[in-house]
Design an enzyme around this catalytic site. Structure first.
Site, PDB file in Angstrom:
ATOM      1  N   GLY A 189       0.807  -1.219   0.000  1.00 61.18           N
ATOM      2  CA  GLY A 189       0.000   0.000   0.000  1.00 61.18           C
ATOM      3  C   GLY A 189       0.835   1.262   0.000  1.00 61.18           C
ATOM      4  N   LYS A 207       9.872   2.342  -0.148  1.00 61.36           N
ATOM      5  CA  LYS A 207       8.816   2.332   0.873  1.00 61.36           C
ATOM      6  C   LYS A 207       8.454   3.782   1.178  1.00 61.36           C
ATOM      7  CE  LYS A 207       8.013   0.349   5.488  1.00 61.36           C
ATOM      8  NZ  LYS A 207       8.560  -0.584   6.494  1.00 61.36           N
ATOM      9  N   ASP A 254       1.766 -11.115   7.477  1.00 66.23           N
ATOM     10  CA  ASP A 254       2.262 -10.343   6.336  1.00 66.23           C
ATOM     11  C   ASP A 254       3.650  -9.772   6.628  1.00 66.23           C
ATOM     12  OD1 ASP A 254       0.464  -8.897   8.174  1.00 66.23           O
ATOM     13  OD2 ASP A 254       1.163  -7.121   7.110  1.00 66.23           O
ATOM     14  N   ASN A 255       4.099  -9.893   7.866  1.00 64.72           N
ATOM     15  CA  ASN A 255       5.437  -9.425   8.215  1.00 64.72           C
ATOM     16  C   ASN A 255       6.392 -10.579   8.473  1.00 64.72           C
ATOM     17  OD1 ASN A 255       4.516  -6.805   7.984  1.00 64.72           O
ATOM     18  ND2 ASN A 255       4.113  -6.559  10.160  1.00 64.72           N
TER      19      ASN A 255
HETATM   20  P1  AMP Z   1       2.588  -2.653   8.078  1.00 67.55           P
HETATM   21  O1  AMP Z   1       1.875  -2.349   9.345  1.00 67.55           O
HETATM   22  O2  AMP Z   1       3.623  -1.635   7.701  1.00 67.55           O
HETATM   23  O3  AMP Z   1       3.127  -4.047   8.042  1.00 67.55           O
HETATM   24  O4  AMP Z   1       1.482  -2.551   6.930  1.00 67.55           O
HETATM   25  C1  AMP Z   1       0.309  -3.285   6.905  1.00 67.55           C
HETATM   26  C2  AMP Z   1      -0.468  -2.944   5.650  1.00 67.55           C
HETATM   27  O5  AMP Z   1      -0.875  -1.576   5.674  1.00 67.55           O
HETATM   28  C3  AMP Z   1       0.293  -3.127   4.355  1.00 67.55           C
HETATM   29  O6  AMP Z   1      -0.610  -3.576   3.364  1.00 67.55           O
HETATM   30  C4  AMP Z   1       0.776  -1.742   4.042  1.00 67.55           C
HETATM   31  O7  AMP Z   1       1.011  -1.555   2.673  1.00 67.55           O
HETATM   32  C5  AMP Z   1      -0.399  -0.897   4.520  1.00 67.55           C
HETATM   33  N1  AMP Z   1       0.009   0.467   4.887  1.00 67.55           N
HETATM   34  C6  AMP Z   1       0.734   0.841   5.963  1.00 67.55           C
HETATM   35  N2  AMP Z   1       0.918   2.170   5.970  1.00 67.55           N
HETATM   36  C7  AMP Z   1       0.304   2.672   4.878  1.00 67.55           C
HETATM   37  C8  AMP Z   1       0.135   3.971   4.320  1.00 67.55           C
HETATM   38  N3  AMP Z   1       0.636   5.069   4.899  1.00 67.55           N
HETATM   39  N4  AMP Z   1      -0.569   4.076   3.164  1.00 67.55           N
HETATM   40  C9  AMP Z   1      -1.081   2.997   2.571  1.00 67.55           C
HETATM   41  N5  AMP Z   1      -0.960   1.759   3.035  1.00 67.55           N
HETATM   42  C10 AMP Z   1      -0.282   1.576   4.183  1.00 67.55           C
HETATM   43 MG    MG Z   2       4.149  -5.022   6.815  1.00 72.96          MG
END
Ligand code: AMP
Ligand code: MG
Length: 497
Positions: A97, A118, A255-256
């Site tokens: 995202g 990122k 997902d991580n």
């Molecule tokens: P994360 O918590 O970084 O592992 O992200 C979890 C999900 O949320 C993933 O699909 C990311 O791409 C999405 N995501 C996190 N932050 C953002 C953002 N600022 N804009 C769009 N998608 C995000």
């Molecule tokens: Mg992630």
């Protein structure tokens, strides 16, 4: 708009196997243009390892590339699809995202590495997010990844942080940045889940074959159950390494979890100070799902989600598939025990094996917990104690040392049966028990100076210190000592998304 036509000639030798072989697993996508890319931090050493011309990249052109304003020739920016269990709940569609895979390069060691932006703007997977990142969390990811790398723990690494010249809104306005992340790949358990929830068995098979070819080539042509076992063993090894240094990932959502076995996604992670298995820093983990001591069990839970995605590939008979998967999952505990005990025995200075060794380990952990001992320095100063100087070890126990007092003579008697000079044992121990870790208060100080005062000296100093974590030297004493209770009290970390 991307300014590809202005390209001056920085060479990447891209070879984009994911884009080429896994059509349907991603969406081609462009980074959002940003107003004023400016260098913040470049990882020269990593650039060289990737076979890139580091000097040519640490230029305005490089800043344009690593902000997403220029697409270098050969790159094929894609947003990868994935799903995931977040805090136990399935999200059928997550995906990149706020990230774009630029492509893959083969590094100097012949390893295929992903290069990913990122914070490069919205993609079809952004949902309600802005696709952007603030500079603080990106510098944090840079720092923590380097710390892990130098501790010898498999990890993604940051190649670059470039400020975008625009602000992002996170409760308040913050300077925006793009991080360039280098990973063995970005294939996650969540990538498998994406196709499993869609009952797309053919895509699952393609993904499994691709992942095996890329990360487990010794298993090409073998039954998929061996792949499952190998993924499990690699996770067991990784989590054992985390447990040895007090690393708390903070968001072990599926997902991580990278199939490569690298640590990925440095959000609210932090290192534990005094030993307490219940330690949690993440502000969003209010139930302690991802507490320090729960990490092995959570890894196994995540692997169970992975195993579920693999069922259709394991056997045509679904009962038989479940039976195979269940057996494979059971071995995680053994795999973890094996990895952990091998590592922790070295930390204690033990090479020979004795029946009571596991109890000796457990009792040292109990002593640390009872005494509110600093996890890093208690391990580190054991080496002094092996050389008959227990003073520093005692000094990092904040309270009750009765358990330690009982334990020390037992351990010293056990060391004597190693039949090796104490100096030699101590030297071996210091090779596996780090002297410095990224202490939370120092990380925060460094990030604050960088983001609020534009003063990068503390960040660069800390980074430098963390690049040699196993060598004790006077100059880094202040980075090594434990924080005061006031400094650690109520410490919280944030996702920063
Ligand atoms: P994360 O918590 O970084 O592992 O992200 C979890 C999900 O949320 C993933 O699909 C990311 O791409 C999405 N995501 C996190 N932050 C953002 C953002 N600022 N804009 C769009 N998608 C995000
Ligand atoms: Mg992630």
């Amino acid at each position: 708009m991307n300014k590809a036509f202005e390209f001056q000639g920085v060479q990447f030798k891209f070879d984009n196997s994911y884009a080429r072989e896994l059509n349907g697993f991603y969406t081609p996508c462009q980074a959002e243009a940003v107003p004023a890319p400016r260098w913040v931090k470049f990882n020269h050493e990593l650039a060289e390892e990737l076979g890139l011309d580091a000097d040519a990249l640490e230029t305005q052109e490089g800043a344009d590339i690593f902000s997403g304003n220029i697409v270098p020739p050969g790159a094929m920016p894609i947003a990868q699809a994935y799903a995931g269990h977040q805090f136990g709940n399935l999200s059928p569609q997550l995906g990149d995202g706020r990230a774009l895979l630029l492509g893959e390069v083969i590094d100097r060691n012949g390893m295929r590495r992903d290069i990913q932006l990122k914070g490069s703007g919205r993609t079809p997977f952004s949902r309600r997010g802005d696709g952007k990142a603030a500079i603080g969390p990106m510098l944090r990811e840079f720092l923590m990844g380097e710390a892990m790398y130098h501790l010898g723990i498999p990890t993604t690494r940051a190649l670059a942080v470039v400020a975008t010249g625009e602000s992002v809104y996170r409760d308040t306005l913050l300077p925006g940045a793009v991080l360039t992340r280098v990973a063995a790949s970005h294939i996650r358990i969540g990538t498998f889940e994406y196709f499993a929830v869609r009952n797309d068995v053919e895509s699952l098979r393609r993904l499994a074959d691709y992942t095996i070819k890329r990360h487990y080539p010794e298993l090409i042509g073998r039954p998929y159950i061996e792949f499952l076992r190998a993924v499990s063993a690699r996770q067991a090894e990784l989590i054992a390494r985390w447990m040895c240094v007090g690393f708390i990932h903070g968001v072990m959502n599926t997902d991580n979890v990278a199939l490569s076995g690298e640590t990925i996604d440095y959000g609210p992670c932090a290192f534990m100070e005094h030993f307490d298995p219940a330690t949690v820093f993440s502000s969003i983990d209010d139930r302690g799902r991802y507490a320090f001591g729960k990490q092995p069990a959570i890894a196994q839970w995540n692997l169970a989600r992975f195993a579920e995605t693999m069922l259709p590939l394991l056997d045509e008979d679904s009962d038989r598939a479940v039976q195979l998967a269940t057996e494979a999952l059971k071995t995680f505990s053994e795999q973890f025990e094996k990895s952990w005990s091998a590592m922790v025995r070295r930390k204690l200075g033990l090479v020979r094996t004795e029946a009571d060794d596991a109890a000796l380990v457990q009792d040292f952990l109990n002593a640390m917990q009872a005494g509110h001992a600093d996890y890093t320095l208690a391990w580190r100063y054991l080496a002094d104690a092996a050389e008959s100087n227990p003073a520093r070890l005692r000094s990092v126990f904040r309270s009750d040392t009765t358990k330690l007092d009982d334990w020390l003579p037992r351990w010293l008697a056990r060391l004597a049966r190693e039949n090796k000079p104490a100096m030699e044992i101590a030297a071996d121990m210091r090779r596996v028990n780090p002297y410095v870790i990224p202490r939370n208060h120092l990380v925060e100080e460094a990030l604050e100076a960088a983001t609020i005062n534009n003063d990068f000296a503390p960040f660069n100093q800390l980074l430098g210190v963390l690049s040699d974590p196993y060598t004790e030297r006077d100059a880094v004493h202040l980075y090594a000592i434990q924080a005061t209770p006031e400094q650690t009290e109520g410490y919280r970390t944030f996702c920063g998304t």
